[in-house]
Design a protein around this motif. Sequence first.
Motif, short mmCIF file in Angstrom:
data_model
loop_
_atom_site.label_atom_id
_atom_site.label_comp_id
_atom_site.label_asym_id
_atom_site.label_seq_id
_atom_site.Cartn_x
_atom_site.Cartn_y
_atom_site.Cartn_z
N UNK A 4 0.86 -1.18 0.00
CA UNK A 4 0.00 0.00 0.00
C UNK A 4 0.90 1.23 0.00
N UNK A 5 0.51 2.24 -0.76
CA UNK A 5 1.33 3.46 -0.77
C UNK A 5 0.47 4.65 -0.34
N UNK A 6 1.14 5.56 0.34
CA UNK A 6 0.48 6.76 0.83
C UNK A 6 1.37 7.97 0.56
N UNK A 7 0.77 9.02 0.06
CA UNK A 7 1.47 10.29 -0.03
C UNK A 7 1.60 10.80 1.40
N UNK A 8 2.80 11.17 1.79
CA UNK A 8 3.04 11.56 3.18
C UNK A 8 2.23 12.80 3.55
N UNK A 9 2.34 13.83 2.74
CA UNK A 9 1.71 15.10 3.11
C UNK A 9 0.28 15.17 2.63
N UNK A 10 -0.58 15.56 3.55
CA UNK A 10 -2.02 15.68 3.39
C UNK A 10 -2.74 14.35 3.45
N UNK A 11 -2.00 13.26 3.60
CA UNK A 11 -2.62 11.95 3.80
C UNK A 11 -2.22 11.40 5.16
N UNK A 12 -0.93 11.36 5.43
CA UNK A 12 -0.41 10.84 6.70
C UNK A 12 -0.10 12.00 7.65
N UNK A 13 0.47 13.06 7.11
CA UNK A 13 0.83 14.24 7.90
C UNK A 13 0.10 15.45 7.33
N UNK A 14 -0.47 16.24 8.22
CA UNK A 14 -1.05 17.53 7.82
C UNK A 14 -0.24 18.64 8.50
N UNK A 15 -0.29 19.81 7.92
CA UNK A 15 0.44 20.96 8.46
C UNK A 15 -0.53 21.94 9.09
N UNK A 16 -0.03 22.71 10.05
CA UNK A 16 -0.87 23.67 10.76
C UNK A 16 -1.09 24.96 9.99
N UNK A 17 -0.30 25.19 8.96
CA UNK A 17 -0.40 26.46 8.24
C UNK A 17 -1.45 26.38 7.15
N UNK A 18 -2.15 27.51 6.95
CA UNK A 18 -3.16 27.57 5.89
C UNK A 18 -2.50 27.38 4.53
N UNK A 40 18.69 24.15 9.73
CA UNK A 40 18.14 23.51 10.92
C UNK A 40 16.95 24.27 11.47
N UNK A 41 17.01 25.59 11.42
CA UNK A 41 15.89 26.42 11.91
C UNK A 41 14.64 26.12 11.09
N UNK A 42 14.76 26.12 9.77
CA UNK A 42 13.57 25.85 8.95
C UNK A 42 13.05 24.44 9.18
N UNK A 43 13.94 23.47 9.21
CA UNK A 43 13.52 22.08 9.40
C UNK A 43 12.82 21.89 10.74
N UNK A 44 13.36 22.49 11.79
CA UNK A 44 12.76 22.36 13.13
C UNK A 44 11.36 22.98 13.16
N UNK A 45 11.21 24.16 12.59
CA UNK A 45 9.90 24.82 12.57
C UNK A 45 8.93 24.03 11.71
N UNK A 46 9.41 23.55 10.58
CA UNK A 46 8.56 22.74 9.69
C UNK A 46 8.00 21.54 10.46
N UNK A 47 8.88 20.80 11.14
CA UNK A 47 8.44 19.60 11.86
C UNK A 47 7.49 19.93 13.02
#
Length: 166
Positions: free
Chosen positions: A6-20, A91-98
Amino acid sequence: MPPKVFSFDVFDTVIVRVWARPTDLFIQVADELIKAGLISTPQELWPNIRTGIERELRSNNHTKEIHIDSIYNALALRYSWSLAERELALQIETKIEKKGWHLVPSIKKYIQEIHQSGNNVIYLSDMYLTDVTIHSFLQEKKFMESRRYFVCLFINRINKKDWKTI
């Protein structure tokens, strides 16, 4: 019967983001870059600079897919960052992203059922972040028990219109 995959797109299927909008995180990134003394650019201008660099790199790349390292290499040139400063900015961007990622609870249960039935899961992503970043997040959230269930496919040699034929 052999196991299914089974395959899943990570973003918007498994992980959602808090930003609009995905680029909204760049306001927070700008705040941290300013605090670290890496930029003096006003916070409200940083999203345009950051996305402009990405857009420029995409226009110069025949596959149109780029990696976050390329973005931060270009930013380092623009801001005359040392290697250490470039790494800190990245690292700053990656940390905030996560920090802005959240798992979709219903999909977690579904994926657990797939694993329990002896089947395999492939996680797909065409995002500019590394598979290590995405995998570590999924492990931190106890979403994955082992690396063997994880594949992050960076689609950089395949035209997006051809995805259905993969």
